[in-house]
Design a protein around this motif. Structure first.
Motif, PDB file in Angstrom:
ATOM      1  N   ALA A 194      14.942   2.089 -11.516  1.00 33.75           N
ATOM      2  CA  ALA A 194      15.177   3.289 -10.893  1.00 33.75           C
ATOM      3  C   ALA A 194      14.334   3.085  -9.432  1.00 33.75           C
ATOM      4  CB  ALA A 194      14.341   4.463 -11.623  1.00 33.75           C
ATOM      5  N   PHE A 195      12.927   2.516  -9.553  1.00 34.55           N
ATOM      6  CA  PHE A 195      12.465   2.410  -8.313  1.00 34.55           C
ATOM      7  C   PHE A 195      12.841   1.479  -7.291  1.00 34.55           C
ATOM      8  CE2 PHE A 195       8.297   1.176  -6.149  1.00 34.55           C
ATOM      9  CZ  PHE A 195       7.899   2.331  -5.736  1.00 34.55           C
ATOM     10  N   VAL A 196      13.748   0.376  -7.479  1.00 30.21           N
ATOM     11  CA  VAL A 196      14.546  -0.181  -6.780  1.00 30.21           C
ATOM     12  C   VAL A 196      14.959   0.742  -5.426  1.00 30.21           C
ATOM     13  CG1 VAL A 196      16.519  -1.702  -6.370  1.00 30.21           C
ATOM     14  CG2 VAL A 196      15.276  -2.148  -8.225  1.00 30.21           C
ATOM     15  N   THR A 229      12.549   2.444   1.430  1.00 28.29           N
ATOM     16  CA  THR A 229      11.360   2.341   2.363  1.00 28.29           C
ATOM     17  C   THR A 229      11.062   1.094   3.079  1.00 28.29           C
ATOM     18  OG1 THR A 229      10.212   1.858   0.333  1.00 28.29           O
ATOM     19  CG2 THR A 229      10.158   4.294   0.905  1.00 28.29           C
ATOM     20  N   ILE A 230      11.602   0.064   2.721  1.00 26.27           N
ATOM     21  CA  ILE A 230      11.553  -1.243   3.401  1.00 26.27           C
ATOM     22  C   ILE A 230      12.127  -1.161   4.900  1.00 26.27           C
ATOM     23  CG2 ILE A 230      13.595  -2.506   2.540  1.00 26.27           C
ATOM     24  CD1 ILE A 230      10.105  -3.978   2.478  1.00 26.27           C
ATOM     25  N   LYS A 231      13.397  -0.450   4.845  1.00 29.05           N
ATOM     26  CA  LYS A 231      14.071  -0.492   6.216  1.00 29.05           C
ATOM     27  C   LYS A 231      13.031  -0.308   7.350  1.00 29.05           C
ATOM     28  CE  LYS A 231      18.490   0.663   7.920  1.00 29.05           C
ATOM     29  NZ  LYS A 231      19.853   1.613   7.665  1.00 29.05           N
ATOM     30  N   PRO A 232      12.318   0.696   7.468  1.00 30.54           N
ATOM     31  CA  PRO A 232      11.538   1.024   8.689  1.00 30.54           C
ATOM     32  C   PRO A 232      10.827  -0.117   9.120  1.00 30.54           C
ATOM     33  CG  PRO A 232      11.592   2.971   7.263  1.00 30.54           C
ATOM     34  CD  PRO A 232      12.296   1.965   6.519  1.00 30.54           C
ATOM     35  N   HIS A 249      18.659  -5.611   6.066  1.00 31.26           N
ATOM     36  CA  HIS A 249      18.343  -4.412   4.828  1.00 31.26           C
ATOM     37  C   HIS A 249      19.624  -4.554   4.072  1.00 31.26           C
ATOM     38  CE1 HIS A 249      18.682  -0.178   3.248  1.00 31.26           C
ATOM     39  NE2 HIS A 249      17.350  -0.630   3.106  1.00 31.26           N
ATOM     40  N   ALA A 250      20.759  -5.102   4.442  1.00 33.68           N
ATOM     41  CA  ALA A 250      21.764  -5.273   3.357  1.00 33.68           C
ATOM     42  C   ALA A 250      21.550  -6.474   2.487  1.00 33.68           C
ATOM     43  CB  ALA A 250      23.048  -5.462   4.148  1.00 33.68           C
ATOM     44  N   ALA A 251      21.016  -7.509   3.456  1.00 28.06           N
ATOM     45  CA  ALA A 251      20.562  -8.786   2.540  1.00 28.06           C
ATOM     46  C   ALA A 251      19.545  -8.323   1.583  1.00 28.06           C
ATOM     47  CB  ALA A 251      20.051  -9.826   3.274  1.00 28.06           C
ATOM     48  N   TRP A 252      18.395  -7.583   1.879  1.00 22.72           N
ATOM     49  CA  TRP A 252      17.383  -7.455   0.887  1.00 22.72           C
ATOM     50  C   TRP A 252      18.019  -6.704  -0.160  1.00 22.72           C
ATOM     51  CZ3 TRP A 252      12.258  -7.846   0.328  1.00 22.72           C
ATOM     52  CH2 TRP A 252      11.581  -6.774  -0.687  1.00 22.72           C
ATOM     53  N   CYS A 253      18.882  -5.869   0.071  1.00 20.40           N
ATOM     54  CA  CYS A 253      19.125  -4.935  -1.253  1.00 20.40           C
ATOM     55  C   CYS A 253      20.042  -5.892  -2.102  1.00 20.40           C
ATOM     56  CB  CYS A 253      20.144  -3.775  -0.777  1.00 20.40           C
ATOM     57  SG  CYS A 253      19.073  -2.586   0.289  1.00 20.40           S
ATOM     58  N   LYS A 254      20.951  -6.648  -1.514  1.00 20.80           N
ATOM     59  CA  LYS A 254      21.728  -7.310  -2.484  1.00 20.80           C
ATOM     60  C   LYS A 254      20.941  -8.470  -3.269  1.00 20.80           C
ATOM     61  CE  LYS A 254      25.679  -7.398   0.763  1.00 20.80           C
ATOM     62  NZ  LYS A 254      26.555  -8.558   1.656  1.00 20.80           N
ATOM     63  N   HIS A 270       1.043  -1.375  -0.134  1.00 19.94           N
ATOM     64  CA  HIS A 270      -0.116  -0.081  -0.002  1.00 19.94           C
ATOM     65  C   HIS A 270       0.868   1.236   0.048  1.00 19.94           C
ATOM     66  CE1 HIS A 270      -3.214   2.669   0.931  1.00 19.94           C
ATOM     67  NE2 HIS A 270      -2.596   3.216   1.916  1.00 19.94           N
ATOM     68  N   HIS A 271       1.886   1.312   0.621  1.00 22.61           N
ATOM     69  CA  HIS A 271       2.927   2.381   0.886  1.00 22.61           C
ATOM     70  C   HIS A 271       3.479   2.474  -0.685  1.00 22.61           C
ATOM     71  CE1 HIS A 271       6.742   4.287   2.979  1.00 22.61           C
ATOM     72  NE2 HIS A 271       6.291   4.881   2.203  1.00 22.61           N
ATOM     73  N   TRP A 272       3.928   1.505  -1.117  1.00 20.34           N
ATOM     74  CA  TRP A 272       4.739   1.922  -2.653  1.00 20.34           C
ATOM     75  C   TRP A 272       3.614   2.169  -3.543  1.00 20.34           C
ATOM     76  CZ3 TRP A 272       7.828  -3.684  -2.231  1.00 20.34           C
ATOM     77  CH2 TRP A 272       8.812  -3.373  -1.260  1.00 20.34           C
TER      78      TRP A 272
END
Length: 202
Positions: free
Chosen positions: A147-149, A155-158, A174-179, A60-62
Motif C-alpha cells: 500500500a505504501f508503494v 512523492t519521488i517524482k518531484p 519516474h515510469a522506470a522507478w515505478c516499474k 526524511h520525507h517518507w
C-alpha cells in the motif's frame, strides 16, 4: 552516500545472504510482465544520478512527514510499548537511503535478486529486528508495504525534477522507478508466502 556504502546491517552481495530460488530467467520474465525495458534501465540509472545526493531528504520525507503520521506504519520502528527507538531508526533510515540507490544503480543480477529476498525477510517474523537486535513489532504486514508503494511512487517524482532534466526525461525516469518497485514487490511475495511465517503476515 554512494553505491556499496558500508552501513550497519547492510550486507548486499555477502556470503551470508541466502540465494533466492528466483532465477535470472524468471527475473527476465518478470521484467517483461512489468513492461521494464532496456530504455527503463537507462532512465533508472539517470534517476540514480539525480537522486544520489537527495536520499536523506527523501527518506526524511517518507519517515518523518508521512510514516510518522500513520500510527499503523510508525509502530514498526518503535518498541512494542510505543517508545521511540532512535538508534534503530537511524540505522534503518541509512539502509532505506541505500535502497534508493540500489534500486537505481545496481545491476539487476542474481545478487540483486538475492538481496530482494533478504530485504523482504527482514520485514517478516523470520528476520525482523534480528539485524539490529531491537524489540519492535514482530513483522510488517505485506499489505502495508504494498500500500505504501503508491505514496513512494507519487512523492519521488518531484525529486526527479530537481536537476534540470526535461519533462520527458522526468516522466521516463519516474515510469522506470515505478516499474522497478512493482518488480521488487513481486519478488517480496515469495518470502512472505513461506509456510514458516505467520500466515497473517500478508
Amino acid at each position: 552516500m554512494g553505491i556499496a556504502a558500508e552501513l550497519p546491517g547492510y550486507s548486499y552481495g555477502s556470503a551470508e545472504i541466502a540465494r533466492s530460488p528466483v532465477s535470472m530467467d524468471e527475473l527476465a520474465a518478470l521484467k517483461v510482465s512489468a513492461g521494464f525495458t532496456d530504455e527503463d534501465e537507462r532512465f533508472l540509472r539517470m534517476a540514480g544520478e539525480v537522486l544520489r545526493d537527495q536520499t536523506e531528504q527523501i527518506v526524511h520525507h517518507w519517515r518523518s512527514q508521512i510514516i510518522a503520521g500513520i500510527p499503523d506504519l510508525a509502530k514498526h520502528s518503535r518498541s512494542p510499548e510505543g517508545e521511540a527507538l532512535p538508534e534503530y531508526l537511524e540505522k534503518s533510515n541509512a539502509r532505506f537511503r541505500q535502497w534508493i540507490l540500489d534500486t537505481c544503480l545496481r545491476p539487476y543480477d542474481q545478487a540483486w535478486i538475492d538481496y530482494q529476498q533478504e530485504i523482504a525477510l527482514r520485514h517478516t517474523a523470520l528476520k525482523k529486528n534480528l539485524v539490529d537486535g531491537v524489540r519492535s513489532t514482530p513483522y510488517v504486514p505485506l499489505r502495508d508495504a504494498i500500500a505504501f508503494v503508491g505514496v513512494m511512487n507519487e512523492t519521488i517524482k518531484p525529486y526527479l525534477a530537481t536537476k534540470g532534466n526535461s519533462s520527458d526525461e522526468v516522466e521516463k525516469m519516474h515510469a522506470a522507478w515505478c516499474k522497478s518497485i512493482q518488480i521488487q514487490m513481486a519478488l517480496w511475495i515469495g518470502p512472505y508466502a513461506d509456510t514458516r511465517s505467520n500466515p497473517k503476515e500478508w
